[in-house]
Write a protein that holds these residues in place. Structure first.
Motif, PDB file in Angstrom:
ATOM      1  N   THR A 282     -35.111   2.613  -6.622  1.00 38.14           N
ATOM      2  CA  THR A 282     -34.302   1.944  -5.454  1.00 38.14           C
ATOM      3  C   THR A 282     -34.764   2.304  -4.093  1.00 38.14           C
ATOM      4  O   THR A 282     -34.938   1.474  -3.196  1.00 38.14           O
ATOM      5  CB  THR A 282     -32.783   2.066  -5.496  1.00 38.14           C
ATOM      6  OG1 THR A 282     -32.490   1.554  -6.674  1.00 38.14           O
ATOM      7  CG2 THR A 282     -32.122   1.738  -4.482  1.00 38.14           C
ATOM      8  N   ALA A 283     -34.982   3.754  -3.839  1.00 42.43           N
ATOM      9  CA  ALA A 283     -35.549   4.243  -2.735  1.00 42.43           C
ATOM     10  C   ALA A 283     -37.012   3.780  -2.496  1.00 42.43           C
ATOM     11  O   ALA A 283     -37.159   3.545  -1.010  1.00 42.43           O
ATOM     12  CB  ALA A 283     -35.726   5.874  -2.821  1.00 42.43           C
ATOM     13  N   CYS A 286     -36.162   0.154  -1.163  1.00 44.18           N
ATOM     14  CA  CYS A 286     -36.035   0.228   0.148  1.00 44.18           C
ATOM     15  C   CYS A 286     -37.319   0.545   1.148  1.00 44.18           C
ATOM     16  O   CYS A 286     -37.268   0.098   2.326  1.00 44.18           O
ATOM     17  CB  CYS A 286     -34.798   1.140   0.505  1.00 44.18           C
ATOM     18  SG  CYS A 286     -33.404   0.583  -0.560  1.00 44.18           S
ATOM     19  N   LEU A 289     -39.514  -2.807   1.530  1.00 45.63           N
ATOM     20  CA  LEU A 289     -38.749  -3.630   2.663  1.00 45.63           C
ATOM     21  C   LEU A 289     -38.713  -3.426   3.927  1.00 45.63           C
ATOM     22  O   LEU A 289     -38.885  -4.180   4.832  1.00 45.63           O
ATOM     23  CB  LEU A 289     -37.312  -3.970   1.884  1.00 45.63           C
ATOM     24  CG  LEU A 289     -37.203  -4.372   0.650  1.00 45.63           C
ATOM     25  CD1 LEU A 289     -35.711  -4.420   0.154  1.00 45.63           C
ATOM     26  CD2 LEU A 289     -38.025  -5.982   0.429  1.00 45.63           C
ATOM     27  N   ALA A 290     -38.574  -1.707   4.258  1.00 45.64           N
ATOM     28  CA  ALA A 290     -38.412  -1.412   5.389  1.00 45.64           C
ATOM     29  C   ALA A 290     -39.887  -1.549   6.127  1.00 45.64           C
ATOM     30  O   ALA A 290     -39.930  -1.677   7.352  1.00 45.64           O
ATOM     31  CB  ALA A 290     -37.736  -0.067   5.888  1.00 45.64           C
ATOM     32  N   THR A 306     -37.113  -0.092  12.875  1.00 47.76           N
ATOM     33  CA  THR A 306     -37.530  -0.097  11.608  1.00 47.76           C
ATOM     34  C   THR A 306     -38.250   1.369  11.179  1.00 47.76           C
ATOM     35  O   THR A 306     -38.083   1.445  10.102  1.00 47.76           O
ATOM     36  CB  THR A 306     -38.704  -1.096  11.558  1.00 47.76           C
ATOM     37  OG1 THR A 306     -38.173  -2.484  12.332  1.00 47.76           O
ATOM     38  CG2 THR A 306     -39.210  -1.422  10.414  1.00 47.76           C
ATOM     39  N   LEU A 309     -35.548   3.065   9.671  1.00 49.06           N
ATOM     40  CA  LEU A 309     -35.079   2.802   8.288  1.00 49.06           C
ATOM     41  C   LEU A 309     -35.872   3.506   7.404  1.00 49.06           C
ATOM     42  O   LEU A 309     -35.762   3.804   6.298  1.00 49.06           O
ATOM     43  CB  LEU A 309     -34.996   1.085   8.308  1.00 49.06           C
ATOM     44  CG  LEU A 309     -33.833   0.536   8.957  1.00 49.06           C
ATOM     45  CD1 LEU A 309     -34.163  -0.967   8.972  1.00 49.06           C
ATOM     46  CD2 LEU A 309     -32.525   1.104   8.657  1.00 49.06           C
ATOM     47  N   THR A 310     -37.194   3.506   7.686  1.00 53.57           N
ATOM     48  CA  THR A 310     -38.285   4.159   6.609  1.00 53.57           C
ATOM     49  C   THR A 310     -37.868   5.293   6.390  1.00 53.57           C
ATOM     50  O   THR A 310     -38.035   6.138   5.473  1.00 53.57           O
ATOM     51  CB  THR A 310     -39.799   3.947   7.140  1.00 53.57           C
ATOM     52  OG1 THR A 310     -40.040   4.595   8.396  1.00 53.57           O
ATOM     53  CG2 THR A 310     -40.017   2.570   7.105  1.00 53.57           C
ATOM     54  N   ALA A 313     -35.369   6.512   3.776  1.00 52.72           N
ATOM     55  CA  ALA A 313     -35.860   6.661   2.287  1.00 52.72           C
ATOM     56  C   ALA A 313     -36.708   7.774   1.865  1.00 52.72           C
ATOM     57  O   ALA A 313     -36.711   8.125   0.689  1.00 52.72           O
ATOM     58  CB  ALA A 313     -36.314   4.980   1.899  1.00 52.72           C
ATOM     59  N   THR A 380     -43.239   2.167  -5.402  1.00 47.96           N
ATOM     60  CA  THR A 380     -42.212   1.214  -6.258  1.00 47.96           C
ATOM     61  C   THR A 380     -42.705   0.789  -7.538  1.00 47.96           C
ATOM     62  O   THR A 380     -41.943   0.918  -8.562  1.00 47.96           O
ATOM     63  CB  THR A 380     -41.814  -0.203  -5.623  1.00 47.96           C
ATOM     64  OG1 THR A 380     -41.624   0.158  -4.106  1.00 47.96           O
ATOM     65  CG2 THR A 380     -40.832  -1.163  -6.181  1.00 47.96           C
TER      66      THR A 380
END
Length: 412
Positions: A282-283, A286, A289-290, A306, A309-310, A313, A380
């Motif tokens: 999940t991390a 994320c 996506l960021a 942005t 946001l990175t 994670a 991922t």
């Protein structure tokens, strides 16, 4: 977050915990200062950033290559016996650089080859201290380690830069060495929490665990995370310079680093229900996506948000990599396992800096952000790969002996 503070305070009140964690944190601050200190000193001496970069590169490569070998000695002979010897050699290597007794590149390589991975040594002590019924607290302990690391890499380079800008570049290297040696010796003196040594039979069979997929997956994820770091560093600088505002790079880095600390703090305080492998996937998703919007966005405020946001994670990935590494190898090679993960990250960062530089020259900063996003995609995929049931639920305390049994037969 008062509950978070209570969790960390409770952890540090565990008998013996603060006595090894705090010296390791002091030494880790010195580790964070060493590389940039070499840059300032060699540039002041030669007037060349190329020479400074070459020496620092030699330092980083030697650190990545020699670190696991030193960890192997620690797993065999113990921290108390190996650390003083390594620290003495490190102090001698720093003295060679400061006095100019040998070529700067040779001194840089020697400094890297003798620099102990104090974070790995501290993490191994947490693993031994929080075994059995207390194993559920390990993610919080690894979060505390990630926080110490984040603070070190925020404060350390800034402190060295202040000394360098004041015309005392040698003082930064000397201070870094003092912190490393002082913190390391204090850590070595904590015999009460030193992990027990494995028998010769245990060591003989344990080395195979470092070749199994459960551990190799985490090492590969560390390599990809290093690529992400290296590409981001180059790309953020290129973005700021490309817009004609090079001073904007500092607040952009600051935004990411601050949320990095927040993310690590929050995850360490959270009760971690479910599989750490799912948390890791999940991390990583994320982070992907960021990162992807960075390849197309251009407004500074949006880029800063942005990047922030990175930063949320990244520490979660570091914490979970430590937890999954701890559960996938036997204690006889645990120091090596933690150190190999760090070496993989260092190697990925160094390689990505060179790759991202070429990509940025060819296609601009957004292409460099694309390299970082690609690394997040790889993370991922790695986190999603392999058997789903290979990781225990870290929200449930292990029965006495369960953690040792789990590490004795690492999943494949």
């Amino acid at each position: 977050m008062p509950s978070a503070s209570a969790n960390y305070r409770t952890l540090l009140r565990t008998p013996g915990a603060a006595a090894f964690f705090l010296p390791a944190a002091v030494g880790r601050l010195g580790v964070a200062m060493t590389g940039i200190g070499i840059v300032w000193l060699v540039h002041a001496r030669t007037g060349s950033y190329a020479a400074a970069g070459l020496v620092t590169g030699g330092f980083a490569v030697a650190d990545a290559v020699a670190g696991p070998q030193m960890a192997r000695l620690v797993d065999r002979f113990g921290q108390t016996r190996v650390l003083p010897c390594a620290l003495g050699a490190h102090a001698g290597a720093v003295a060679l650089l400061l006095t100019g007794a040998v070529p700067d590149l040779v001194a840089g390589v020697l400094i890297g080859a003798t620099l102990p991975q104090l974070g790995a040594l501290s993490a191994v002590r947490w693993s031994a201290l929080l075994s059995g019924e207390r194993a559920a607290a390990l993610p919080t302990a690894f979060a505390l380690e990630a926080l110490a690391n984040g603070v070190s890499y925020l404060a350390g380079p800034a402190l060295v830069s202040v000394l360098g800008a004041a015309g005392r570049p040698g003082a930064g290297v000397l201070l870094a060495a003092t912190l490393v040696v002082g913190g390391g010796l204090a850590l070595a003196g904590q015999r009460r929490t030193m992990p027990p040594l494995a028998s010769r039979a245990e060591r003989r069979h344990a080395g195979r665990a470092l070749l199994r997929s459960a551990f190799l997956r985490q090492a590969a994820l560390g390599l990809a995370l290093g690529v992400f770091f290296g590409a981001m560093q180059v790309s953020v600088a290129a973005y700021a310079v490309g817009r004609g505002t090079p001073d904007a790079a500092a607040p952009l880095y600051f935004a990411s680093n601050c949320t990095n600390l927040v993310g690590g703090w929050a995850y360490g305080a959270w009760r971690h229900g479910g599989s750490p492998r799912r948390h890791q996937a999940t991390a990583a998703a994320c982070l992907t996506l960021a990162s992807l919007p960075l390849t197309i966005l251009d407004a500074p405020l949006v880029i800063g948000a942005t990047l922030a946001l990175t930063g949320l994670a990244v520490p979660v990935l570091l914490i979970l990599a430590s937890a999954l590494t701890q559960s996938s190898v036997p204690r006889a090679v645990l120091t090596q396992a933690f150190t190999w993960g760090n070496s993989a990250s260092v190697a990925g960062s160094a390689g990505a800096a060179a790759l991202a530089g070429r990509v940025v020259d060819a296609g601009g900063a957004h292409s460099g952000f694309g390299v970082a996003a690609g690394a997040a995609v790889v993370m991922t995929v790695l986190a999603l790969g392999g058997p789903r049931d290979s990781s225990p639920d870290v929200s449930k305390p292990s029965a006495p002996g369960e953690t040792m049994a789990r590490t004795a037969l690492p999943p494949t």
